[in-house]
Design a protein around this motif. Structure first.
Motif, PDB file in Angstrom:
ATOM      1  N   ALA A 279       1.008  -1.195   0.077  1.00 20.49           N
ATOM      2  CA  ALA A 279       0.493  -0.148  -0.477  1.00 20.49           C
ATOM      3  C   ALA A 279       0.798   0.731  -0.084  1.00 20.49           C
ATOM      4  O   ALA A 279       0.895   2.046  -0.939  1.00 20.49           O
ATOM      5  CB  ALA A 279      -1.104  -0.033   1.104  1.00 20.49           C
ATOM      6  N   TRP A 280       2.506   0.994   0.958  1.00 21.79           N
ATOM      7  CA  TRP A 280       2.821   1.995   1.016  1.00 21.79           C
ATOM      8  C   TRP A 280       3.869   2.641  -0.397  1.00 21.79           C
ATOM      9  O   TRP A 280       4.078   3.795  -1.192  1.00 21.79           O
ATOM     10  CB  TRP A 280       3.545   1.690   2.369  1.00 21.79           C
ATOM     11  N   VAL A 281       3.714   1.720  -1.119  1.00 23.93           N
ATOM     12  CA  VAL A 281       4.541   1.678  -2.311  1.00 23.93           C
ATOM     13  C   VAL A 281       3.659   2.259  -3.682  1.00 23.93           C
ATOM     14  O   VAL A 281       4.026   3.235  -4.009  1.00 23.93           O
ATOM     15  CB  VAL A 281       4.567  -0.167  -2.831  1.00 23.93           C
ATOM     16  N   GLY A 282       2.161   1.739  -3.285  1.00 21.95           N
ATOM     17  CA  GLY A 282       1.211   2.304  -4.304  1.00 21.95           C
ATOM     18  C   GLY A 282       1.510   3.660  -4.339  1.00 21.95           C
ATOM     19  O   GLY A 282       1.393   4.981  -5.595  1.00 21.95           O
ATOM     20  N   ALA A 283       1.485   3.952  -2.961  1.00 25.41           N
ATOM     21  CA  ALA A 283       0.767   5.864  -2.619  1.00 25.41           C
ATOM     22  C   ALA A 283       2.053   6.603  -2.634  1.00 25.41           C
ATOM     23  O   ALA A 283       2.326   8.110  -3.166  1.00 25.41           O
ATOM     24  CB  ALA A 283       1.101   5.380  -1.044  1.00 25.41           C
ATOM     25  N   LYS A 284       3.743   5.937  -2.610  1.00 25.48           N
ATOM     26  CA  LYS A 284       4.238   6.349  -2.861  1.00 25.48           C
ATOM     27  C   LYS A 284       4.952   6.524  -4.019  1.00 25.48           C
ATOM     28  O   LYS A 284       5.473   7.898  -4.847  1.00 25.48           O
ATOM     29  CB  LYS A 284       5.465   6.214  -2.193  1.00 25.48           C
ATOM     30  N   LEU A 285       5.195   5.508  -5.098  1.00 22.28           N
ATOM     31  CA  LEU A 285       4.693   5.966  -6.161  1.00 22.28           C
ATOM     32  C   LEU A 285       4.333   7.382  -6.441  1.00 22.28           C
ATOM     33  O   LEU A 285       5.285   7.881  -7.716  1.00 22.28           O
ATOM     34  CB  LEU A 285       4.400   4.657  -7.085  1.00 22.28           C
TER      35      LEU A 285
END
Length: 731
Positions: A344-350
């Motif tokens: 979830a963090w990867v999606g938000a961060k990207l």
């Protein structure tokens, strides 16, 4: 230039948390929702489907030659003419098969009732085949139950073939044990595997890691629990394990009943193998769906026969026990939650970093492919990781962030329009930048100051307008304001196109709009004239400081001349009296003694008359140097005039100490002096007075020492004499 402010550690930490809060909060919120939906079982069907996908994506495993299937297909049924096949045909199969010396025979055909002809012969074979394993079906909610052949049951050569089905009707788990009516039943696959492993010296043991689990050789079989992996409140009755099948239909070496009875099978194919006998005919409908049924290229589901499914179960057990082949393991729930949160963090961060929907979509596609690749590799190593919840969390976070970015951009547009209307009314140059140090809004005064149009400037950066050094300084000051979150004013220089350098005072501060967009607003004042005035004042102040220093130096020189002898540089009579008075005061306060030596050179007048005044002066200077060199730093040597010198000995312990000093002086002066080309011998007469024995005032001590000096001259010179107490009393 003003000194750069230092951002406190706690402030830096606070800003770092604030910058990342949007991504963290979004990722945490989406991950929490995904996990809650997982608890509710929403993702279970899709997660089980994703497990099938991972099975089909992982590298194909080699055929397990230790397991061979003898299948009864449609052609065999037509040749035999009936189903179930008669006991005589089955007896012929078993009799011929035993000559091939298989290690274990698994009969996956129900034989609870006689099928004449040949039943008596078949019963006799049951008695003589210790490696024959039959099947039974235990009665449960979906099955009526089918008994095992009584003789095989009596010899404990049977196992149940009941299966566990998932919500979509597929088999992804296998049963090892089942406790029914107080009795423990062993599965068909486990019974065959144990018979095979017995010759390898492997027997069932309690696991060394957890005594609740079965240990076979190198493998410990983790018992399935109702919420393992993607399962939500699944039936975990009996001793279940996650099935790690080798493949779908055609995974094992399969021969038909007709080919085998006709002798078209080489003995080496079956010798010391596990031979499993079962139906493969389509009309018998003994087929089941597994993870491999929906292959990547299959247009329709490809079910697997019951005997091949049991062969997969047997292969899994013996492969894990002998070769340590990986079982299917799952993480503890907290680890799975963390895994979902990370994606979830990867999606938000990207999306937060790229801020462009097309670029974000492409990057998320690559990230999703990477996630699938990681899960495939993990499954190959024996770990089932959450794929669908991770994908959903990554996509959900991306959508939330992109929606927020769209909101920010809309608010940014409104803010730019509002700021433009405001700052154009300000006569000073004003600029507005975003966190990426890009110009967002500029007023006309700023464009005029730099010599560009507004449209030109908005397409440029600091590096295009300012010199490299100036651009670096401006960026550092802006970053300081972004980091500290505080208003800051700084002085810098700017050189325009004509080469004229301007001194600027730039005040920078941060402002937020309604959407939380942060802007840096800078207001510039040209302070070139002020700096020029300040420089002139600095030069004037420098001149005044230099003049004051010269005056102080002159005053110091005058003070030195007033207190020191011009010829020798020693303290003169004036300074001598001051130093002696200070020594007496200190001695009086501290109950100490003071010694005073009055010294007169013997024969100096003759040397002065015969050798000249120049030689005499040089002799006096040399004498002063010798006196200074042989005394303590705390002692004071003075020249009173002519060839008269005094030595103040503060804190002298005893009169003997004063005598030793006088003797040292006489010895020092007794050495010949080399003055120009002359060798001169000179001696001295010394008078010594002591405080308080010979007086308590400067005049009294001086007079006493002077009288003692004359006594030394009268007694032959080149000697020292102490003043008498009588002299002091008379004084």
């Amino acid at each position: 230039m003003q000194q750069r402010e230092t951002v406190p550690g706690w402030a830096y930490l606070k800003q770092t948390v604030l910058k990342k809060s949007r991504v963290l909060l979004t990722a945490s919120g989406v991950a929490g929702c995904v996990i809650l939906l997982r608890f509710a079982g929403v993702w279970q069907p899709s997660e089980l489907g994703s497990l099938d996908l991972l099975f089909n994506l992982r590298p194909a495993e080699p055929i397990d030659r230790r397991v061979v299937v003898i299948g009864i297909d449609e052609a065999d049924l037509r040749r035999v003419g009936k189903w179930p096949i008669p006991d005589r045909v089955l007896g012929q199969l078993l009799t011929k098969l035993q000559t091939y010396q298989p290690r274990v025979i698994g009969l996956d055909i129900y034989r609870d009732l006689p099928v004449e002809p040949g039943h008596a012969e078949l019963l006799n074979l049951y008695r003589t085949f210790p490696n024959l394993i039959g099947i039974e079906q235990i009665k449960d909610q979906t099955n009526v139950g089918i008994s095992a052949p009584p003789l095989l049951a009596k010899r404990n050569q049977v196992g149940f073939n009941n299966l566990v089905f998932d919500v979509d009707g597929k088999v992804r788990r296998s049963l090892l044990y089942w406790h029914v009516d107080g009795k423990t039943h062993q599965s068909f696959a486990l019974t065959i595997a144990l018979a095979y492993l017995k010759r390898e010296g492997i027997t069932p043991q309690a696991s060394t890691r957890d005594s609740r689990y079965l240990q076979l050789g190198r493998a410990s079989f983790h018992q399935f629990e109702s919420n393992d992996g993607a399962y939500v409140r699944a039936d975990d009755g009996g001793y279940q394990v996650l099935a790690n099948l080798r493949g779908g239909a055609g995974t094992f070496t399969t021969v038909s009943l007709t080919d085998f009875l006709a002798g078209r099978v080489q003995p080496d194919v079956l010798r010391d193998r596990i031979v499993m006998i079962g139906s493969t005919a389509i009309s018998l409908r003994d087929f089941f769906q597994t993870s491999y049924s929906n292959g990547l290229l299959a247009s329709s589901p490809q079910p697997i026969t019951g005997v091949e499914l049991q062969a997969n179960f047997v292969s899994q057990l013996i492969s894990e026990a002998l070769q340590g082949r990986s079982a299917i393991n799952v993480w503890a729930e907290p680890l799975e939650w963390l895994w979902i949160l990370v994606w979830a963090w990867v999606g938000a961060k990207l999306c937060w970093s790229l801020r462009s929907p097309p670029q974000a979509a492409l990057t998320l596609l690559l990230a999703g492919s990477s996630l699938i690749g990681v899960c495939v590799c993990a499954l190959w190593l024996g770990w089932w990781l959450p794929l669908v919840p991770s994908m959903a969390a990554m996509g959900g976070s991306a959508i939330m962030i992109l929606a927020h970015i769209a909101h920010l951009q809309e608010e940014l547009k409104r803010s730019k329009e509002f700021l433009s209307s405001i700052i154009n009314t300000i006569p000073d140059p004003v600029f507005v930048k975003d966190k990426q140090h890009r110009w967002v809004v500029l007023n006309q005064a700023y464009a005029k100051f730099l010599g560009y149009s507004l449209d030109e400037l908005l397409e440029k950066s600091d590096g295009d307008v300012f010199s490299p050094h100036e651009a670096v300084v401006f960026r550092q000051q802006e970053q300081l304001v972004f980091s500290s979150q505080r208003e800051h004013e700084h002085e810098e220089t700017f050189t325009n196109h004509q080469g004229v350098t301007h001194h600027l005072a730039t005040k920078r501060s941060l402002h937020k709009d309604a959407a939380g967009n942060v802007f840096l607003v800078g207001v510039i004042r040209d302070i070139t004239e002020r700096k020029r005035t300040e420089e002139e004042l600095k030069r004037t102040a420098t001149e005044l400081l230099r003049s004051n220093a010269e005056l102080e130096q002159s005053a110091s020189q005058l003070r030195h001349l007033a207190n020191h002898d011009v010829l020798t540089g020693l303290p003169n009579r004036k300074l001598f009296y001051e130093r002696l008075g200070q020594s007496i005061d200190w001695a009086q306060d501290n109950q100490q003694a003071v010694g005073l030596l009055f010294l007169d050179l013997d024969g100096f007048k003759l040397i002065n008359d015969t050798q000249g005044h120049d030689v005499g002066d040089l002799l006096l200077k040399a004498t002063a140097k010798r006196l200074t060199g042989c005394l303590r730093s705390s002692d004071t040597v003075s020249r009173l005039g002519g060839d008269e010198f005094t030595v103040i000995l503060p804190a002298i312990p005893t009169s003997e100490d004063a005598a030793r000093v006088a003797h040292k002086i006489l010895t020092t002066l007794a050495n010949p002096f080399q003055i120009e080309q002359h060798t001169i011998f000179v001696s001295a007469s010394i008078g010594i007075s002591l405080y308080p024995q010979n007086g308590t005032t400067v005049d009294a001590l001086t007079k006493a020492a002077d009288g003692a000096m004359y006594s030394a001259k009268e007694l032959g010179k080149n000697r020292y004499e102490f003043a008498s107490i009588l002299d002091d009393a008379q004084d």
